[in-house]
Write a protein that holds these residues in place. Structure first.
Motif, PDB file in Angstrom:
ATOM      1  N   MET A  10       0.844  -1.175   0.000  1.00 24.95           N
ATOM      2  CA  MET A  10       0.000   0.000   0.000  1.00 24.95           C
ATOM      3  C   MET A  10       0.891   1.241   0.000  1.00 24.95           C
ATOM      4  N   ASN A  11       0.645   2.139  -0.955  1.00 24.31           N
ATOM      5  CA  ASN A  11       1.397   3.384  -1.026  1.00 24.31           C
ATOM      6  C   ASN A  11       0.907   4.358   0.039  1.00 24.31           C
ATOM      7  N   GLU A  12       1.845   5.090   0.587  1.00 22.57           N
ATOM      8  CA  GLU A  12       1.522   6.083   1.604  1.00 22.57           C
ATOM      9  C   GLU A  12       2.299   7.362   1.337  1.00 22.57           C
ATOM     10  N   ILE A  13       1.664   8.453   1.634  1.00 27.01           N
ATOM     11  CA  ILE A  13       2.348   9.736   1.638  1.00 27.01           C
ATOM     12  C   ILE A  13       2.637  10.039   3.092  1.00 27.01           C
ATOM     13  N   LYS A  14       3.915  10.215   3.419  1.00 28.02           N
ATOM     14  CA  LYS A  14       4.322  10.489   4.796  1.00 28.02           C
ATOM     15  C   LYS A  14       4.928  11.876   4.861  1.00 28.02           C
ATOM     16  N   LEU A  15       4.402  12.668   5.779  1.00 30.10           N
ATOM     17  CA  LEU A  15       4.904  14.014   5.988  1.00 30.10           C
ATOM     18  C   LEU A  15       5.560  14.069   7.364  1.00 30.10           C
ATOM     19  N   TYR A  16       6.776  14.604   7.424  1.00 25.02           N
ATOM     20  CA  TYR A  16       7.573  14.584   8.641  1.00 25.02           C
ATOM     21  C   TYR A  16       7.698  15.983   9.240  1.00 25.02           C
ATOM     22  N   LYS A  17       8.041  16.010  10.525  1.00 26.38           N
ATOM     23  CA  LYS A  17       8.297  17.275  11.205  1.00 26.38           C
ATOM     24  C   LYS A  17       9.522  17.943  10.608  1.00 26.38           C
TER      25      LYS A  17
END
Length: 180
Positions: free
Chosen positions: A1-8
């Motif tokens: 499953m593809n995910e978009i991850k946004l980090y601090k």
């Protein structure tokens, strides 16, 4: 499953450290100048701004994703315990308050009873122009809140089978297009 991850953003943690350290150093220097006698202003300065140092260090080394977007829903680690499913989101819009961007999620009426929390705080949030569920984009680095809101609206209105394609398309944009 593809995910978009946004980090601090590590730069926001460094900025917090750089803003707190001078006040702590000045407080210690002031105390040492007075032979460490009780100077309540120096101690208040050290204690208050000293709290920013562990927070800044923690945020600097915290490598967990802040926001995760996948085919199931959207997850904001700072505010919620689980994914917010796309099927309960009716619409989304962005709002700013003192240069702090938020994505406000409008929940379908049949799912509003699932939202936990203080009723008075939810009413206050509504009165300020926000919704019951808001995603804070402040800790995330270099995010285009308009494009992210558009992506959330598209994913919420898409068929479940098309959500993976939308996420894939967002992940694999050409280098000349600005990412979310």
């Amino acid at each position: 499953m593809n995910e978009i991850k946004l980090y601090k953003s590590p730069w926001k943690a460094i900025r917090l450290l750089l803003l707190c350290l001078p006040f702590v150093v000045l407080g210690v220097l002031d105390l040492s100048y007075h032979n460490f006698e009780s100077d309540w202003v120096s101690w208040c300065c050290i204690c208050f701004f000293g709290l920013g140092i562990p927070f800044g260090i923690f945020n600097l080394f915290d490598k967990r994703p802040q926001i995760i977007i996948n085919e199931t829903g959207i997850f904001d680690r700072s505010a919620y315990k689980d994914f917010i499913n796309w099927d309960i989101i009716d619409h989304a819009y962005w709002n700013t308050s003192y240069k702090q961007a938020f994505v406000c999620l409008i929940i379908k009426d049949e799912f509003k009873h699932l939202i936990e929390g203080n009723e008075k705080l939810r009413k206050l949030s509504k009165a300020m122009g926000y919704e019951e569920i808001n995603i804070d984009l402040g800790p995330v680095s270099n995010i285009d809140h308009e494009k992210l809101t558009g992506l959330i609206v598209n994913l919420a209105s898409a068929k479940p089978s098309d959500r993976g394609l939308l996420i894939n398309k967002t992940l694999h944009r050409s280098p000349d297009q600005k990412q979310i």
